[in-house]
Design an enzyme around this catalytic site. Structure first.
Site, PDB file in Angstrom:
ATOM      1  N   ASP A 191       0.882  -1.167   0.000  1.00  0.00           N
ATOM      2  CA  ASP A 191       0.000   0.000   0.000  1.00  0.00           C
ATOM      3  C   ASP A 191       0.921   1.218   0.000  1.00  0.00           C
ATOM      4  O   ASP A 191       1.617   1.475   0.983  1.00  0.00           O
ATOM      5  CB  ASP A 191      -0.871  -0.045   1.266  1.00  0.00           C
ATOM      6  CG  ASP A 191      -1.777   1.175   1.406  1.00  0.00           C
ATOM      7  OD1 ASP A 191      -1.584   2.154   0.662  1.00  0.00           O
ATOM      8  OD2 ASP A 191      -2.670   1.131   2.276  1.00  0.00           O
ATOM      9  N   HIS A 196      -8.513   5.012   2.609  1.00  0.00           N
ATOM     10  CA  HIS A 196      -7.899   3.704   2.343  1.00  0.00           C
ATOM     11  C   HIS A 196      -8.755   2.869   1.390  1.00  0.00           C
ATOM     12  O   HIS A 196      -8.672   1.648   1.393  1.00  0.00           O
ATOM     13  CB  HIS A 196      -7.711   2.932   3.650  1.00  0.00           C
ATOM     14  CG  HIS A 196      -6.751   3.564   4.613  1.00  0.00           C
ATOM     15  ND1 HIS A 196      -5.389   3.360   4.542  1.00  0.00           N
ATOM     16  CD2 HIS A 196      -6.950   4.398   5.667  1.00  0.00           C
ATOM     17  CE1 HIS A 196      -4.793   4.032   5.521  1.00  0.00           C
ATOM     18  NE2 HIS A 196      -5.719   4.672   6.215  1.00  0.00           N
ATOM     19  N   ASP A 255      -6.661  -0.412  -1.613  1.00  0.00           N
ATOM     20  CA  ASP A 255      -5.549   0.548  -1.612  1.00  0.00           C
ATOM     21  C   ASP A 255      -4.191  -0.134  -1.794  1.00  0.00           C
ATOM     22  O   ASP A 255      -3.149   0.489  -1.569  1.00  0.00           O
ATOM     23  CB  ASP A 255      -5.564   1.396  -0.327  1.00  0.00           C
ATOM     24  CG  ASP A 255      -5.488   0.562   0.943  1.00  0.00           C
ATOM     25  OD1 ASP A 255      -5.326  -0.673   0.850  1.00  0.00           O
ATOM     26  OD2 ASP A 255      -5.599   1.145   2.039  1.00  0.00           O
ATOM     27  N   ASP A 256      -4.200  -1.417  -2.188  1.00  0.00           N
ATOM     28  CA  ASP A 256      -2.927  -2.142  -2.350  1.00  0.00           C
ATOM     29  C   ASP A 256      -2.534  -2.281  -3.811  1.00  0.00           C
ATOM     30  O   ASP A 256      -3.344  -2.679  -4.650  1.00  0.00           O
ATOM     31  CB  ASP A 256      -3.044  -3.514  -1.699  1.00  0.00           C
ATOM     32  CG  ASP A 256      -3.132  -3.385  -0.192  1.00  0.00           C
ATOM     33  OD1 ASP A 256      -2.078  -3.302   0.442  1.00  0.00           O
ATOM     34  OD2 ASP A 256      -4.266  -3.313   0.329  1.00  0.00           O
ATOM     35  N   LYS A 271      -7.907  -5.237   3.653  1.00  0.00           N
ATOM     36  CA  LYS A 271      -8.521  -5.124   4.986  1.00  0.00           C
ATOM     37  C   LYS A 271      -8.598  -6.456   5.715  1.00  0.00           C
ATOM     38  O   LYS A 271      -9.588  -6.762   6.387  1.00  0.00           O
ATOM     39  CB  LYS A 271      -9.925  -4.471   4.910  1.00  0.00           C
ATOM     40  CG  LYS A 271     -10.001  -3.201   4.088  1.00  0.00           C
ATOM     41  CD  LYS A 271      -9.222  -2.040   4.685  1.00  0.00           C
ATOM     42  CE  LYS A 271      -9.364  -0.796   3.824  1.00  0.00           C
ATOM     43  NZ  LYS A 271      -8.115  -0.462   3.099  1.00  0.00           N
ATOM     44  N   TYR A 306       5.838  -3.981  13.908  1.00  0.00           N
ATOM     45  CA  TYR A 306       4.715  -3.573  13.069  1.00  0.00           C
ATOM     46  C   TYR A 306       3.455  -4.296  13.492  1.00  0.00           C
ATOM     47  O   TYR A 306       3.372  -5.509  13.427  1.00  0.00           O
ATOM     48  CB  TYR A 306       5.007  -3.886  11.603  1.00  0.00           C
ATOM     49  CG  TYR A 306       3.946  -3.324  10.681  1.00  0.00           C
ATOM     50  CD1 TYR A 306       2.880  -4.120  10.272  1.00  0.00           C
ATOM     51  CD2 TYR A 306       3.988  -2.005  10.262  1.00  0.00           C
ATOM     52  CE1 TYR A 306       1.901  -3.601   9.452  1.00  0.00           C
ATOM     53  CE2 TYR A 306       3.018  -1.485   9.444  1.00  0.00           C
ATOM     54  CZ  TYR A 306       1.964  -2.287   9.038  1.00  0.00           C
ATOM     55  OH  TYR A 306       1.003  -1.770   8.237  1.00  0.00           O
ATOM     56  N   LYS A 317      -2.369  -5.174   9.520  1.00  0.00           N
ATOM     57  CA  LYS A 317      -2.932  -6.257   8.746  1.00  0.00           C
ATOM     58  C   LYS A 317      -2.166  -6.369   7.431  1.00  0.00           C
ATOM     59  O   LYS A 317      -1.790  -5.365   6.833  1.00  0.00           O
ATOM     60  CB  LYS A 317      -4.424  -5.999   8.510  1.00  0.00           C
ATOM     61  CG  LYS A 317      -5.204  -5.874   9.812  1.00  0.00           C
ATOM     62  CD  LYS A 317      -5.136  -7.151  10.662  1.00  0.00           C
ATOM     63  CE  LYS A 317      -5.849  -6.999  11.982  1.00  0.00           C
ATOM     64  NZ  LYS A 317      -4.955  -6.890  13.151  1.00  0.00           N
TER      65      LYS A 317
HETATM   66  C1  F6R Z   1      -7.917  -0.698   7.811  1.00  0.00           C
HETATM   67  C2  F6R Z   1      -7.679   0.616   7.293  1.00  0.00           C
HETATM   68  C3  F6R Z   1      -8.547   1.730   7.741  1.00  0.00           C
HETATM   69  C4  F6R Z   1      -7.790   2.705   8.638  1.00  0.00           C
HETATM   70  C5  F6R Z   1      -8.692   3.874   9.089  1.00  0.00           C
HETATM   71  C6  F6R Z   1      -7.923   4.938   9.864  1.00  0.00           C
HETATM   72  O1  F6R Z   1      -6.896  -1.541   7.413  1.00  0.00           O
HETATM   73  O2  F6R Z   1      -6.793   0.785   6.523  1.00  0.00           O
HETATM   74  O3  F6R Z   1      -9.724   1.273   8.353  1.00  0.00           O
HETATM   75  O4  F6R Z   1      -7.269   2.037   9.744  1.00  0.00           O
HETATM   76  O5  F6R Z   1      -9.275   4.505   7.985  1.00  0.00           O
HETATM   77  O6  F6R Z   1      -6.889   5.354   9.042  1.00  0.00           O
HETATM   78  P1  F6R Z   1      -5.830   6.518   9.407  1.00  0.00           P
HETATM   79  O7  F6R Z   1      -5.203   6.120  10.704  1.00  0.00           O
HETATM   80  O8  F6R Z   1      -4.897   6.488   8.244  1.00  0.00           O
HETATM   81  O9  F6R Z   1      -6.612   7.791   9.501  1.00  0.00           O
HETATM   82 MG    MG Z   2      -4.044   2.139   3.213  1.00  0.00          MG
HETATM   83 MG    MG Z   3      -4.910  -2.220   2.114  1.00  0.00          MG
END
Ligand code: F6R
Ligand code: MG
Ligand code: MG
Length: 365
Positions: free
Chosen positions: A11, A18, A52-53, A132, A228, A231
């Site tokens: 990612d 995301h 997002d990957d 996810k 780390y 996921k």
């Molecule tokens: C799950 C994921 C999202 C983020 C969430 C908060 O893998 O990628 O659910 O954890 O959107 O994201 P940040 O911390 O980037 O604001």
């Molecule tokens: Mg991401």
């Molecule tokens: Mg991802």
């Protein structure tokens, strides 16, 4: 001929949030891969995405764990990160955990699934890609494909599959691995792989000839777990037909959606929804978790395809069911079993909350 299939993913920036990959990032990876093919390093490649990957699917003859392939993939992700930064995409470069490449991409953030084999007369492969969720999400599908006769009738009625398969399982907590001969060992194996946040199926081999049938990416969980928490959004390569499960047997586990970890903030359980690549856009509560499957026929290492396997209408009902499961899980809000157990959450306020409440706890008799 001997060919290596390498699937390396990271990612490097999300759009919006995301939920998806930006076309400019994918185009930048296409350019890098095209250069590597022209230089002769790659036989062929396919660049795609899952949510997002960014997913690099490559064929070559340099074997697994090859420094040149890993460096070129790392450089591709670095270039993609620059594009993502230019567009201020969300979490630009989030999976590049090291400042510079150091010999092997393992442990540096990206996920890696690679296998080397003698290409058969017909060599169908399916590349599964998830968003996810974590690497243990492949445990049940791989078990069903290679060890469950209610999924794979070939185990019962095809002579070249009847002896069964060997599963290589990693204990990511103790940093140990073990192999199981299936079907003989299935009861022992299931007590372990039924706990997918700790025991993860890394690879599957044909029991008679030792040929590799499947391999998954478990890099983050297995190799960088100390620093780390996150996921994997893992990938998995499966060889099909002949001595391996038929394409339909490989896809069948995903017709009955299961619950996996990794939804919203990597801290929730949710249904693993099989979708076409263009529908890998986890939006509702940042999910639910997605799985896409693209199929190729290999021809002297060339990737003939892709075929988007979950675009098939026969998976519509699984998607419908996954949406119902999503509603059922969301009903729990911040409660388990929607929210993960405390030690498995990617995000937590537990230490701060406990610190704040310390003086308010009293003994009870
Ligand atoms: C799950 C994921 C999202 C983020 C969430 C908060 O893998 O990628 O659910 O954890 O959107 O994201 P940040 O911390 O980037 O604001
Ligand atoms: Mg991401
Ligand atoms: Mg991802």
């Amino acid at each position: 001929m001997k060919v290596t299939v390498s699937v390396i993913k990271a990612d490097v920036g999300g759009y919006v949030g995301h939920s998806e990959s930006h076309p400019d990032v994918i185009a930048s990876a296409e350019e890098s891969m095209s250069r590597a093919k022209k230089s002769g390093m790659l036989i062929d490649y396919h660049v795609t995405k899952c949510g997002d990957d960014l997913e690099l699917i490559m064929t070559h003859q340099l074997g697994t764990n090859n420094e040149k392939i890993h460096k070129m993939s790392w450089d591709t992700f670095v270039a993609g990160t620059e594009v993502a930064k230019g567009l201020k995409l969300h979490g630009a470069g989030q999976d590049l955990l090291a400042d510079a490449f150091s010999g092997n991409i393992r442990g540096m953030g990206p996920g890696v699934a690679e296998m080397e084999f003698e290409e058969r007369g017909s060599e169908p492969i399916i590349v599964f890609m998830a968003d996810k969720t974590s690497a243990g999400a492949w445990n049940m599908p791989l078990y069903k494909m290679f060890a469950d006769p209610f999924n794979t009738i070939g185990l019962v009625i095809a002579e070249n599959m009847h002896t069964g398969f060997i599963f290589e399982v990693y204990d990511v907590k103790e940093h140990k691995k073990i192999t199981f001969n299936c079907p003989d060992d299935i009861y022992d194996m299931l007590i372990l792989i039924g706990a997918p946040s700790r025991f993860v199926v890394k690879a599957v081999y044909h029991r008679e000839n030792g040929n590799i049938g499947a391999v998954s990416s478990i890099e983050r969980l297995a190799f960088i777990v100390d620093r780390y928490v996150g996921k994997d959004d893992p990938v998995c390569i499966v060889r099909s037909q002949g001595e391996f499960p038929a394409v339909g047997e490989v896809l069948e586990p995903f017709a009955s959606p299961i619950l996996v970890e990794g939804w919203m903030r990597g801290s929730h359980m949710g249904p693993f929804m099989p979708v076409a690549v263009e529908d890998s856009t986890p939006s509702r509560f940042d999910g639910p978790p997605r799985v896409s499957a693209i199929g190729f026929q290999l021809s002297e290492g060339k990737l003939i395809g892709p075929r988007d396997m979950f675009a098939d209408k026969a998976f519509d009902y699984a998607r419908y069911e996954a949406n119902l499961m999503a509603d059922m899980m969301r009903r729990h809000g911040p409660f388990e079993p929607h929210r993960l157990p405390l030690e498995q959450m990617e995000y937590t306020t537990m230490p701060q909350v406990m610190k704040k409440l310390k003086g308010r706890f009293v003994d009870f008799k």
